[in-house]
Enzyme design. Sequence first.
Site, short mmCIF file in Angstrom:
data_model
loop_
_atom_site.label_atom_id
_atom_site.label_comp_id
_atom_site.label_asym_id
_atom_site.label_seq_id
_atom_site.Cartn_x
_atom_site.Cartn_y
_atom_site.Cartn_z
N HIS A 186 0.85 -1.19 0.00
CA HIS A 186 0.00 0.00 0.00
C HIS A 186 0.89 1.24 0.00
O HIS A 186 1.72 1.43 0.88
CB HIS A 186 -0.93 0.00 1.22
CG HIS A 186 -2.04 -1.00 1.09
ND1 HIS A 186 -2.54 -1.69 2.16
CD2 HIS A 186 -2.73 -1.41 0.00
CE1 HIS A 186 -3.51 -2.50 1.74
NE2 HIS A 186 -3.63 -2.36 0.43
N GLU A 189 1.72 3.81 3.00
CA GLU A 189 2.21 3.30 4.28
C GLU A 189 3.73 3.34 4.30
O GLU A 189 4.42 2.32 4.32
CB GLU A 189 1.63 1.90 4.50
CG GLU A 189 0.10 1.94 4.57
CD GLU A 189 -0.60 0.60 4.40
OE1 GLU A 189 0.06 -0.44 4.38
OE2 GLU A 189 -1.85 0.61 4.26
N ARG A 244 -3.18 4.81 -2.20
CA ARG A 244 -3.06 3.46 -1.63
C ARG A 244 -2.77 2.39 -2.69
O ARG A 244 -2.01 1.46 -2.48
CB ARG A 244 -4.38 3.13 -0.93
CG ARG A 244 -4.57 1.68 -0.52
CD ARG A 244 -5.96 1.53 0.10
NE ARG A 244 -6.36 0.15 0.33
CZ ARG A 244 -6.31 -0.46 1.52
NH1 ARG A 244 -5.82 0.16 2.57
NH2 ARG A 244 -6.73 -1.71 1.64
N ASN A 261 -3.65 -5.52 -2.39
CA ASN A 261 -3.93 -6.45 -1.29
C ASN A 261 -5.39 -6.93 -1.26
O ASN A 261 -5.85 -7.47 -0.27
CB ASN A 261 -3.52 -5.84 0.06
CG ASN A 261 -3.11 -6.91 1.06
OD1 ASN A 261 -2.49 -7.91 0.69
ND2 ASN A 261 -3.48 -6.72 2.32
N HIS A 320 2.50 -3.55 6.71
CA HIS A 320 1.59 -2.41 6.50
C HIS A 320 1.70 -1.45 7.67
O HIS A 320 2.33 -1.73 8.67
CB HIS A 320 0.13 -2.90 6.47
CG HIS A 320 -0.22 -3.78 5.34
ND1 HIS A 320 -1.06 -3.39 4.33
CD2 HIS A 320 0.12 -5.06 5.06
CE1 HIS A 320 -1.22 -4.39 3.47
NE2 HIS A 320 -0.50 -5.42 3.89
N TYR A 322 -1.61 1.19 9.50
CA TYR A 322 -1.23 1.35 10.86
C TYR A 322 -2.20 0.57 11.75
O TYR A 322 -3.13 -0.04 11.22
CB TYR A 322 -1.23 2.85 11.23
CG TYR A 322 -2.60 3.54 11.13
CD1 TYR A 322 -3.43 3.70 12.24
CD2 TYR A 322 -3.05 4.05 9.90
CE1 TYR A 322 -4.67 4.34 12.14
CE2 TYR A 322 -4.28 4.67 9.80
CZ TYR A 322 -5.08 4.83 10.91
OH TYR A 322 -6.29 5.44 10.80
N GLU A 395 0.78 -4.70 11.04
CA GLU A 395 0.36 -3.29 10.97
C GLU A 395 1.24 -2.54 11.95
O GLU A 395 1.11 -2.73 13.16
CB GLU A 395 -1.11 -3.13 11.35
CG GLU A 395 -2.10 -3.84 10.44
CD GLU A 395 -2.38 -3.10 9.13
OE1 GLU A 395 -1.81 -2.01 8.93
OE2 GLU A 395 -3.17 -3.63 8.33
ZN LIG Z 1 -1.99 -1.55 4.17
#
Ligand SMILES: [Zn+2]
Length: 432
Positions: A186, A189, A244, A261, A320, A322, A395
Amino acid sequence: MRIAVFILVIESVYVSSATPSQQKSFHGHKVLDILPRTESELKSILNLIEEYELDVWYEPKNLNDSLHVHVEPEKLGQVLSHLKKLGSEVKVWIENVQKLIDGSFTPEDNLQRRVIMQRSLNLNKTYYNYSEIMTYLDYVQENARGVHVSQQVIGQSVKGRDLRVLKVSRSSNSAKKAIIIDGGIHAREWISLASVIWMMDKLVFNPRNDPDVKKLLKKFDFYLIPVLNPDGYEFSRTNDRLWRKNRRINSGSNCVGVDLNRNFDYKWNPNRGGSRNPCSTVYSGTRALSEPESAALASFINSLMGVDNGGRVQAYLNIHSYGQYWLYPWGFTTAYPVDRLDLDNLAQVAVTAIQKVNGKRFTVGSSRNVLYLAAGGSDDYAKGSAGVKYSYTLELRDTGAYGFVLPEKQILPACEETWAGVKAFALALAKS
Ligand SMILES: [Zn+2]
Ligand SMILES: *[C@@H]1O[C@H](CO)[C@@H](O)[C@H](O)[C@H]1NC(C)=O
Ligand SMILES: *[C@@H]1O[C@H](CO)[C@@H](O)[C@H](O)[C@H]1NC(C)=O
Ligand SMILES: *[C@@H]1O[C@H](CO)[C@@H](O)[C@H](O)[C@H]1NC(C)=O
C-alpha cells in the site's frame, strides 16, 4: 578527508519532482471516528462508505472499536447527516489532514533530506524515494562483507518499474529455509518500506555485532522486497500523499488503480472487504492477479515453494501500517486456520519483544475479525494457495494519531521495535 569519502552527493535544496500545483491538497479534509455498536450498523456505514467512495483509514477489529474514515470537504455535510440518521456515534478524529501531512516532515531534516551518503542512507531520518532505495540496494550488495547478497528482478510494475528482491544469506547459492518480507504494497504506508530497508541494513551489516543475526543466517535465507508497489509509492510522494493502490489505468473508468492487497488469488472476492468499483480505494481488480505487482509476488513465492525448491518458505511477512497488529490468516472468512495456535504462539513472542523496545503494544489476532472480512490479501494467498505455514500481516505504528502520515521523527523507534519483533519471531521459528 572523511567528507570526500562519505558524502558524495549533496543537493542543497530539496526539489520535489512534482511542482506544488501537482500536489493534491488536503485542506479541509477530515478523518472521522465512528463507533459502530452493532453489526447491522457497521453494515450500513460500510454501504455509505461504498456509495460516497470514501477512504477507510482504519477498520474496526471488534465491536466497540472505531472505524476511521477520511472525508473530503464536499462530501462532509451529506455523510454526517446520513450518519446522524443511522444514530452512529461520530467524532472528528483528525481536523485537518493537510496540517498532519505538513507536520510529518521534521523541518531540520528537511534541509538535509537529500543528502545521500555513499556509506548508507540516513535510514533513520527520512523516507526515501524509489530510485534512492534502488541505489541503496546496489550499495548493500556491493558492500556486504561476510554475508552474501544478491538481487533478483521478479517483474515490473504497471509503469515498468522493476520489482526487486534482495536475498541475504550466509553463502552464495544458499538454499536454506526462507523468510520473505515485503513492504509498500500500500503506497501511503511509508513506514512499511522504511522498516524493510532497516531490516536489510541490520541483516547485512550487523552479523558481526549481533549474534542473533548470525544465528538467523545459519538457519534462514532472507528475501526482502522493500517496494512492492513502486508506482503507487512514487505517486504518493509526488502527487497524493494518501494514495493506496497501484497505478493501473482502469478501462471504462476515470479512476486509477487496483488495491493489490485485494487482488491475490485465494478466495478472491470483491464483495468481501474489496470492491468492484474502480473508484474505490479497495478496488479488487477485474480478476484475481490481474496486476503485474501481485502476479509477480505470487509467482515468486510459488517458485520458492515449488518442487525444485522443496517448499522452502517458512514465513511470509506482509508489512503495512497502521494499527499496531500482528495478524495471521484468514482474512476471507471468520474461520481460523487449523494450525492457529502455532501462528498465535510465534506472534505473541514477536509482540512481547516489540513492547520491550519502546513500550508499544501490538495486538495479536487473525486478519479476519468479527466484523470486517477482506478477501484477496497476500497473507491469505501465501498460506492458502502457496502453503507457507507462518504467514502474517503486520500493521506498524501508530494507533491513529498520525495514521498513514507517520512523522519522520518516528522512523527510528518504529524500525527498531519492528526489527526486534521480527528477530524474536525468526529466532523462535528457528527453534520450532
Ligand atoms: Zn496496508
Ligand atoms: C529521488 O531523489 C533524488 C535525490 O536523492 C532525486 O534526484 C530524484 O529526482 C528523485 N526521484 C524522483 C522520481 O523524484
Ligand atoms: C462494548 O462496550 C460496552 C460499554 O463500554 C460494554 O458494555 C459492552 O459489553 C462492549 N461490547 C463488546 C462486544 O465488547
Ligand atoms: C541514524 O543514522 C545515522 C546515519 O546513518 C547514524 O550515524 C546514526 O548513528 C543513526 N542513529 C541511530 C540511533 O541508529
